[in-house]
Write a protein that holds these residues in place. Sequence first.
Motif, PDB file in Angstrom:
ATOM      1  N   ASP A 250       0.836  -1.212   0.000  1.00 54.81           N
ATOM      2  CA  ASP A 250       0.000   0.000   0.000  1.00 54.81           C
ATOM      3  C   ASP A 250       0.866   1.255   0.000  1.00 54.81           C
ATOM      4  OD1 ASP A 250      -2.474  -0.956  -0.188  1.00 54.81           O
ATOM      5  OD2 ASP A 250      -3.125  -0.472   1.871  1.00 54.81           O
ATOM      6  N   LYS A 251       1.886   1.204   0.804  1.00 53.06           N
ATOM      7  CA  LYS A 251       2.762   2.378   0.934  1.00 53.06           C
ATOM      8  C   LYS A 251       3.518   2.637  -0.376  1.00 53.06           C
ATOM      9  CE  LYS A 251       3.175   2.324   5.883  1.00 53.06           C
ATOM     10  NZ  LYS A 251       3.964   2.409   7.077  1.00 53.06           N
ATOM     11  N   ILE A 252       3.937   1.568  -1.012  1.00 56.32           N
ATOM     12  CA  ILE A 252       4.651   1.741  -2.288  1.00 56.32           C
ATOM     13  C   ILE A 252       3.679   2.288  -3.342  1.00 56.32           C
ATOM     14  CG2 ILE A 252       6.002   0.555  -4.096  1.00 56.32           C
ATOM     15  CD1 ILE A 252       6.828  -1.448  -1.835  1.00 56.32           C
ATOM     16  N   MET A 253       2.430   1.828  -3.270  1.00 50.91           N
ATOM     17  CA  MET A 253       1.418   2.341  -4.209  1.00 50.91           C
ATOM     18  C   MET A 253       1.167   3.837  -3.964  1.00 50.91           C
ATOM     19  SD  MET A 253       1.032  -0.037  -6.196  1.00 50.91           S
ATOM     20  CE  MET A 253      -0.131   0.781  -7.286  1.00 50.91           C
ATOM     21  N   ILE A 254       1.174   4.246  -2.696  1.00 57.10           N
ATOM     22  CA  ILE A 254       1.015   5.687  -2.379  1.00 57.10           C
ATOM     23  C   ILE A 254       2.144   6.465  -3.056  1.00 57.10           C
ATOM     24  CG2 ILE A 254       1.115   7.423  -0.522  1.00 57.10           C
ATOM     25  CD1 ILE A 254      -0.326   5.390   1.292  1.00 57.10           C
ATOM     26  N   LEU A 255       3.369   5.913  -2.956  1.00 58.50           N
ATOM     27  CA  LEU A 255       4.527   6.581  -3.566  1.00 58.50           C
ATOM     28  C   LEU A 255       4.353   6.692  -5.081  1.00 58.50           C
ATOM     29  CD1 LEU A 255       7.495   4.947  -1.581  1.00 58.50           C
ATOM     30  CD2 LEU A 255       6.530   7.223  -1.273  1.00 58.50           C
ATOM     31  N   LYS A 256       3.882   5.600  -5.677  1.00 56.66           N
ATOM     32  CA  LYS A 256       3.694   5.607  -7.141  1.00 56.66           C
ATOM     33  C   LYS A 256       2.613   6.615  -7.527  1.00 56.66           C
ATOM     34  CE  LYS A 256       4.715   1.572  -9.482  1.00 56.66           C
ATOM     35  NZ  LYS A 256       4.384   0.388 -10.172  1.00 56.66           N
ATOM     36  N   ASP A 257       1.471   6.560  -6.792  1.00 55.32           N
ATOM     37  CA  ASP A 257       0.341   7.435  -7.114  1.00 55.32           C
ATOM     38  C   ASP A 257       0.656   8.915  -6.872  1.00 55.32           C
ATOM     39  OD1 ASP A 257      -1.169   5.363  -7.976  1.00 55.32           O
ATOM     40  OD2 ASP A 257      -2.326   5.130  -6.115  1.00 55.32           O
ATOM     41  N   SER A 258       1.540   9.170  -5.925  1.00 53.21           N
ATOM     42  CA  SER A 258       1.805  10.579  -5.562  1.00 53.21           C
ATOM     43  C   SER A 258       2.343  11.378  -6.743  1.00 53.21           C
ATOM     44  CB  SER A 258       2.791  10.646  -4.399  1.00 53.21           C
ATOM     45  OG  SER A 258       4.072  10.251  -4.830  1.00 53.21           O
ATOM     46  N   ARG A 259       2.890  10.681  -7.769  1.00 53.98           N
ATOM     47  CA  ARG A 259       3.441  11.399  -8.922  1.00 53.98           C
ATOM     48  C   ARG A 259       2.345  11.921  -9.843  1.00 53.98           C
ATOM     49  NH1 ARG A 259       7.159   7.268 -11.470  1.00 53.98           N
ATOM     50  NH2 ARG A 259       5.561   5.897 -10.629  1.00 53.98           N
ATOM     51  N   LYS A 260       1.177  11.255  -9.779  1.00 52.42           N
ATOM     52  CA  LYS A 260       0.109  11.714 -10.675  1.00 52.42           C
ATOM     53  C   LYS A 260      -1.143  12.216  -9.938  1.00 52.42           C
ATOM     54  CE  LYS A 260      -1.038   6.845 -11.580  1.00 52.42           C
ATOM     55  NZ  LYS A 260       0.075   5.999 -11.198  1.00 52.42           N
ATOM     56  N   MET A 261      -1.180  12.054  -8.603  1.00 56.33           N
ATOM     57  CA  MET A 261      -2.373  12.494  -7.853  1.00 56.33           C
ATOM     58  C   MET A 261      -2.016  13.624  -6.890  1.00 56.33           C
ATOM     59  SD  MET A 261      -3.921   8.735  -6.984  1.00 56.33           S
ATOM     60  CE  MET A 261      -5.469   9.112  -6.248  1.00 56.33           C
ATOM     61  N   PHE A 263      -2.469  15.742  -3.253  1.00 53.70           N
ATOM     62  CA  PHE A 263      -2.454  15.235  -1.880  1.00 53.70           C
ATOM     63  C   PHE A 263      -3.855  14.887  -1.385  1.00 53.70           C
ATOM     64  CE2 PHE A 263      -2.092  15.791   2.780  1.00 53.70           C
ATOM     65  CZ  PHE A 263      -1.152  14.796   3.016  1.00 53.70           C
ATOM     66  N   SER A 264      -4.854  15.721  -1.758  1.00 55.23           N
ATOM     67  CA  SER A 264      -6.225  15.447  -1.302  1.00 55.23           C
ATOM     68  C   SER A 264      -6.771  14.181  -1.969  1.00 55.23           C
ATOM     69  CB  SER A 264      -7.130  16.644  -1.560  1.00 55.23           C
ATOM     70  OG  SER A 264      -7.055  16.990  -2.915  1.00 55.23           O
ATOM     71  N   GLU A 265      -6.370  13.943  -3.214  1.00 56.42           N
ATOM     72  CA  GLU A 265      -6.806  12.707  -3.899  1.00 56.42           C
ATOM     73  C   GLU A 265      -6.182  11.477  -3.220  1.00 56.42           C
ATOM     74  OE1 GLU A 265      -7.614  14.047  -8.519  1.00 56.42           O
ATOM     75  OE2 GLU A 265      -5.547  13.914  -7.831  1.00 56.42           O
ATOM     76  N   LEU A 266      -4.938  11.624  -2.802  1.00 53.83           N
ATOM     77  CA  LEU A 266      -4.264  10.528  -2.092  1.00 53.83           C
ATOM     78  C   LEU A 266      -4.979  10.220  -0.779  1.00 53.83           C
ATOM     79  CD1 LEU A 266      -0.424  11.247  -2.374  1.00 53.83           C
ATOM     80  CD2 LEU A 266      -1.638   9.310  -3.344  1.00 53.83           C
ATOM     81  N   LEU A 267      -5.353  11.311  -0.064  1.00 48.59           N
ATOM     82  CA  LEU A 267      -6.066  11.135   1.207  1.00 48.59           C
ATOM     83  C   LEU A 267      -7.391  10.420   0.999  1.00 48.59           C
ATOM     84  CD1 LEU A 267      -5.569  14.513   3.120  1.00 48.59           C
ATOM     85  CD2 LEU A 267      -4.938  12.259   3.921  1.00 48.59           C
ATOM     86  N   GLY A 268      -8.068  10.752  -0.104  1.00 51.25           N
ATOM     87  CA  GLY A 268      -9.354  10.132  -0.417  1.00 51.25           C
ATOM     88  C   GLY A 268      -9.191   8.662  -0.775  1.00 51.25           C
ATOM     89  N   LYS A 269      -8.182   8.359  -1.598  1.00 49.88           N
ATOM     90  CA  LYS A 269      -7.990   6.975  -2.047  1.00 49.88           C
ATOM     91  C   LYS A 269      -7.488   6.070  -0.912  1.00 49.88           C
ATOM     92  CE  LYS A 269      -5.798   4.171  -5.617  1.00 49.88           C
ATOM     93  NZ  LYS A 269      -4.862   4.123  -6.733  1.00 49.88           N
ATOM     94  N   TYR A 270      -6.562   6.579  -0.141  1.00 52.77           N
ATOM     95  CA  TYR A 270      -5.992   5.757   0.954  1.00 52.77           C
ATOM     96  C   TYR A 270      -6.539   6.257   2.283  1.00 52.77           C
ATOM     97  CZ  TYR A 270      -2.882   4.318  -2.786  1.00 52.77           C
ATOM     98  OH  TYR A 270      -2.399   3.827  -3.971  1.00 52.77           O
ATOM     99  N   ASN A 271      -7.856   6.103   2.457  1.00 58.09           N
ATOM    100  CA  ASN A 271      -8.502   6.703   3.634  1.00 58.09           C
ATOM    101  C   ASN A 271      -8.218   5.991   4.954  1.00 58.09           C
ATOM    102  OD1 ASN A 271     -10.105   4.505   3.131  1.00 58.09           O
ATOM    103  ND2 ASN A 271     -11.784   5.721   2.228  1.00 58.09           N
ATOM    104  N   THR A 272      -7.536   4.864   4.896  1.00 59.10           N
ATOM    105  CA  THR A 272      -7.175   4.218   6.172  1.00 59.10           C
ATOM    106  C   THR A 272      -5.923   4.872   6.784  1.00 59.10           C
ATOM    107  OG1 THR A 272      -5.947   2.575   4.929  1.00 59.10           O
ATOM    108  CG2 THR A 272      -8.171   1.935   5.647  1.00 59.10           C
ATOM    109  N   TYR A 273      -5.263   5.723   5.985  1.00 54.86           N
ATOM    110  CA  TYR A 273      -4.061   6.423   6.465  1.00 54.86           C
ATOM    111  C   TYR A 273      -4.399   7.857   6.852  1.00 54.86           C
ATOM    112  CZ  TYR A 273      -1.202   2.627   4.584  1.00 54.86           C
ATOM    113  OH  TYR A 273      -0.629   1.412   4.348  1.00 54.86           O
ATOM    114  N   SER A 274      -3.816   8.334   7.916  1.00 53.34           N
ATOM    115  CA  SER A 274      -4.047   9.735   8.323  1.00 53.34           C
ATOM    116  C   SER A 274      -3.186  10.655   7.452  1.00 53.34           C
ATOM    117  CB  SER A 274      -3.687   9.923   9.794  1.00 53.34           C
ATOM    118  OG  SER A 274      -2.291   9.801   9.937  1.00 53.34           O
ATOM    119  N   LYS A 275      -3.450  11.949   7.549  1.00 53.87           N
ATOM    120  CA  LYS A 275      -2.698  12.953   6.782  1.00 53.87           C
ATOM    121  C   LYS A 275      -1.202  12.880   7.155  1.00 53.87           C
ATOM    122  CE  LYS A 275      -2.475  17.956   6.488  1.00 53.87           C
ATOM    123  NZ  LYS A 275      -2.912  19.192   7.128  1.00 53.87           N
TER     124      LYS A 275
END
Lengths: 396, 396
Positions: A250-261, A263-275
């Motif tokens: 999951d964490k590696i996916m956050i890293l991958k997604d962060s290049r195209k999403m 921060f608010s989109e990341l928070l929405g997609k990975y809602n089990t993680y806090s800011k």
Amino acid sequence: MAQFTKKYQYSQLEKYKEHLELQHLKLKTIIVNMMMFLISFVVLYFLIRLDVQSNSMIPIMLLFYTLIIINITFYSYDGDQYNNLRIAMYINTMGVYIATIVLILQFQTPSIFTSLFIAYAVTAIYQDYKAMLLSSGLLFFAGLILLSGYSEIFTLVGNASPQEGFIIAFLVIFVLLLTLSSFILIKRKTFFYNQLAQIKESEVRNMKLLMKIEKIKTNKELNSEKYYSSLLKFTEILSEKLEIENIFSDKIMILKDSRKMSFSELLGKYNTYSKEEILEILELELETHEKMEMIGIKASKSINVNVDRKEMFSEAQFKSFKHEGDHRYIKIISFVVFYTMLKIEKPYLKSLTEEEIKDILFNSEYYYRIDRDIINIYLDNNQVFDTIVKDIMKGE
Amino acid sequence: MKTLINRIRNTEFLTFNEVLRLKVVLVTAFLLLFVGLTIPISALLSFNFQFSINIIVPIFFIILLLITIITVILNFNRVAMHFSIYTMIGLTVFHVGGANHLYGFILFFVSLTIIIFYQDIITYIIYGGAVTFYGSIYAYQSGGELMGVLSSSEQVSVLTYQIMLIGFYVIFLIQFILSDHIYEKLNNEWVRMNKILEKYQDFSLQHLNEYTEKKKATPIYKNTKFQQTISELAVFLNEFFEENGEDIAELVEFYFFLHTQEIDQVVENEEASNEAKIYAEQLRKYLLNKRSELTSMLYDFSTLFIDQKVQFNSTRYLYSIDDLFTTKTNKMLALAILYKFLRTEVTQFDKWGNIGKILNHDEITELFVSKEFREFISFEQVNFYLDNQELFEKYL
């Protein structure tokens, strides 16, 4: 023209200097309090030896221990320790003088008058501008008031007149010299704090400069995709080996997604993680964040770095255009090469205008890195310098 | 006077030698005033002094002061410091034999103040210790004369004087030890950081050299217009010191010639003149084709324009994975990224001096277990790495 040597100082220095100051202020607070504790015992010894009554003894001893308790309280309080310890420092400075004056007035002898010098010495340990001024002021005025208001204190058995004039003159010399000495010492301390803070910041910036130059040469960015693919495979095998669920993917996916999403989109997609959790994970990102790349660069260069004792406090360590022992010609040539290099276009730094160069050289530490006569000639004739460079280097 | 005040205000930018020179100048000025005011008065007031003493003593102090002034002019600042201390100790010895004992005793504190002013621990231990020892003996021998009319016991009076003088000496000695400890630690860290910074700059320079080569561009030090500019500027600047510009123009040519030579060979060449060897050694610091003081200062200068608006945050100078990340999974991912970075990025010089070497697995393992690497990874992480190193090697 007024000089502002801090105009071109790195803006991040002050905070780090405060951090360095706090580390040493803690140690100094402990030492000063240990001294006060010891002094209180010496005072107690004299009070007992001179058969002083308990009702005269208790207030002065209470004063010492109250100061120590105040210091322990300020030291133990966690919030804003830097300012707390500074308040404790001022209270101590005033407290030590109050205790000394009380002792002088109680005994009224010339020998106890010299305890004012001890008070100064104890407070000098702090090496702080405001504490120094407070201490010097208290020493001077306390001495002056005692000399003018209680002259009988200074009358010696064999002398008719106490010669207060001489003692006042010595007091002035004593305060002036010690204040000047403390001032220069505090300046040196500030210099070391400044140098260390500056080199810490300079390291970050030099690494960024290195990364920039490397990109200019290779015309390539760090390939983060290559990293994340390897990480996915590695963590998968590792989880199997450790017989645990793959908690890394999951964490590696956050890293991958962060290049195209965003921060608010990341928070929405990975809602089990806090800011905060996502922010911490993003510190591992390689394209938008530079932290991991900088750790890698620093780690790769930090091996086999040994400091020889001879190199410590050696002036050769300070880079300048005015090394002692160098011929004047060398000082001139090194300066003009440096100056001309600033005027021409370089891959890592654009050419600077004459106004920019003059302003930086005058209002920064570079002013002190160039021979005084040479820099003054330049400042008075900078337009001639500019014309010479422009005339010859035209079209370059 | 304005220059002197300005130099005191900016002591942090001065070299150790310049600061020492400034201190000697201040102490000498004070001593001149002190000798000028007190010696003639003492000679007139002290009828018990013989006529020969009234002549010999002023001459003795004038000679001591003259030696101090001459050594300052010759820039032998440490020698001048010692002579200024001898003058002050001499004055103390002279005055304690005078009529007022309290005035004499306070001079011991003034002497210590002068020695403290120089902030040199060895000087303080030796001269300060001698002054304190002499002062204690003086207090013991002149106890009766030093006793105040309100003092109740001669013994307590003497003991108080001695404790105050010794206490003053010891407290400042503690301050010296504390300052030395702090500054040594700071300086050690600074020198180490300086060396790491030079490594980054070595790489920056090599990247630029390779970039210039790749673009088939002429290095700036080979550019004739650049060489001519340096020559013209150097001659112009030198005209403020001397009329003849031929020597410096010749040295500029020699400077550019050195860019095509190995400096060590020039310095060791038996056929080269001594003058050429000296100039080559001094110019070594300012070459443009090697990482030199000049190139370092150019890179440092250009960092003034990097991260100008970035705010300081508490992790800015942190490179330890343990301190940067809170969870074990993040720390593990950071460790894997660091390994991958070292294993796949070009971070070292190859045997030809080009940037072309990647660390292999064994070299990284050696790095990870090294003492220096505790700055980046903890023992726990090293153990984790050692337990799983085959996965690191295979998948990262």
